[in-house]
Design an enzyme around this catalytic site. Sequence first.
Site, mmCIF file in Angstrom:
data_model
loop_
_atom_site.group_PDB
_atom_site.id
_atom_site.type_symbol
_atom_site.label_atom_id
_atom_site.label_comp_id
_atom_site.label_asym_id
_atom_site.label_seq_id
_atom_site.Cartn_x
_atom_site.Cartn_y
_atom_site.Cartn_z
ATOM 1 N N CYS A 7 -1.957 9.399 2.718
ATOM 2 C CA CYS A 7 -1.695 8.809 1.395
ATOM 3 C C CYS A 7 -2.781 9.208 0.413
ATOM 4 C CB CYS A 7 -1.566 7.295 1.502
ATOM 5 S SG CYS A 7 -2.966 6.521 2.326
ATOM 6 N N GLU B 107 0.875 -1.178 0.000
ATOM 7 C CA GLU B 107 0.000 0.000 0.000
ATOM 8 C C GLU B 107 0.909 1.224 0.000
ATOM 9 O OE1 GLU B 107 -3.819 -0.344 1.786
ATOM 10 O OE2 GLU B 107 -3.069 -1.921 3.100
#
Length: 466
Positions: free
Chosen positions: A278, A244
């Site tokens: 993110c 990720e």
Amino acid sequence: MNTLQNLIGGVWQDARGAGFHDVVNPATEEAVARCPSGSPEDVRLAVDAAAAAQPAWAALPVADRVARLTRWADTVAAHAGELAEAECREMGKPVALGTAFIGGAAQAFKVAVAEALDYPFEETIAGPDGGSTTIVRNPLGVTAVIVPWNFPVPMTLGALGPLLAAGNTVVLKPSERSPLSAARLLELMDLPPGVVNLVLGDSRAGAPLAADERIGLVHFTGSVEAGRKVGAQSGGLLHRSILELGGKDPVIVDAGVDPAATAAAVAFGAFANTGQICTSMERIYVHQDVAEPFVAALVEAAGAYPAGDVLGPLVDRRQRDVVVRHVTDAVERGATVRAGGVVPEGPGFYYPATVLTGVDESMLVMTEETFGPVAPVAVVSSFEEGLERAGASRYGLAATVYTTDPAHAAAARRIPAGVVWVNQWQGGGPERLYEPAGDSGMGATGARAAYDAATRPTSIHLAPLA
Ligand code: NAD
């Protein structure tokens, strides 16, 4: 100054490696703890302990594992404020924001581990000939969880839940910049020794952990650069990895939206956690029909993010240097600073909420992850142009569209990304299932996919007995 320890096999102990570094409070630039930098020996001991604990942990009834993990989540929720204070000291997140996210993460952890109660760890399907196929989904064994510093406790809980509930044990390596909250999180845990082990350090711990041949899966959250290395190592070992990674998330602001309300939402998406999410909004494509009032409202909204309790510092000087470089590059190429854009005087790695206009994809601020409180706004002549430019990125983590047009809402799915939000940001419950596109990573996760990743299926085909 306090020297932090590893947790191995249920025992807090000094690191074996010789290297140490200071953990620095980014608001004051003062060292708050001394942290081991990691060594292969520390990793080896932690993997030993995780391997020793795994069979007994996997042998517990699922309901027992879920009950113990749920108790841990309740304890975490009760200590959310204290954990948020640790996060604030190590990486600068305002305590109120940290407390809210940790409380939410503890709740999400409970939902994720409860999913194990319904997961088909074993199922039998009757065959047409009177035989049957039994599918057994066994845990992988020892797994590694490597996390970044931007949401230390939530990222850790998010990765740990399904891995542990499925019967795996874990070696956790937090970021070298945020070890305080990780240590406190594990102090609050009441699980059998060795089920979760803590190895502190930077890539000196992370690289040997990802390279250990006893690790069944590496769940890595972090930068594209480090994720590529971890993925290559796991691939070489024929081990699984979930990666990720970073993003450069676009947002499209369509004609017809309420400019002030949308600007307030975009300001939160761009500036929350000082832009160090993110899925922060990092590229804003606004339709020309609404551009002027939207930008005016966004500039005004930036004023609602003063440095301090609302807008914390960036994690360190290196991260602020990245932000300064991106803004400077944009200005040199013709962008206009409409708010912020100047490094403040005084201690702390602060940077103001910044709005840029006149940006395009020749600029770093529109192509590379900035990870700072910067909202670069490009005007587009149509929704279609916004869609095309939103999709033209090497990243593909998430995207957001604000529109009043149902056809445009439906077209939002054309943006290649793991998550697409329409008229909201960060929504979605435990049913959320996604896999990042492009350089933003690989490996589906969320919901049941997390259990599929945490287990390996074996099919046993039984012919009718003679
Ligand atoms: P980073 O890649 O520098 O570090 C992440 C973790 O990996 C740390 O624990 C670090 O010590 C470790 N590490 C570094 N090099 C390693 C190596 N060679 N082998 C094994 N481990 C290694 O990232 P960061 O600066 O801590 O975090 C910020 C990045 O994380 C941003 O790019 C952000 O977008 C990304 N991120 C992604 C998500 C997501 O869900 N996709 C969530 C949060 C953050």
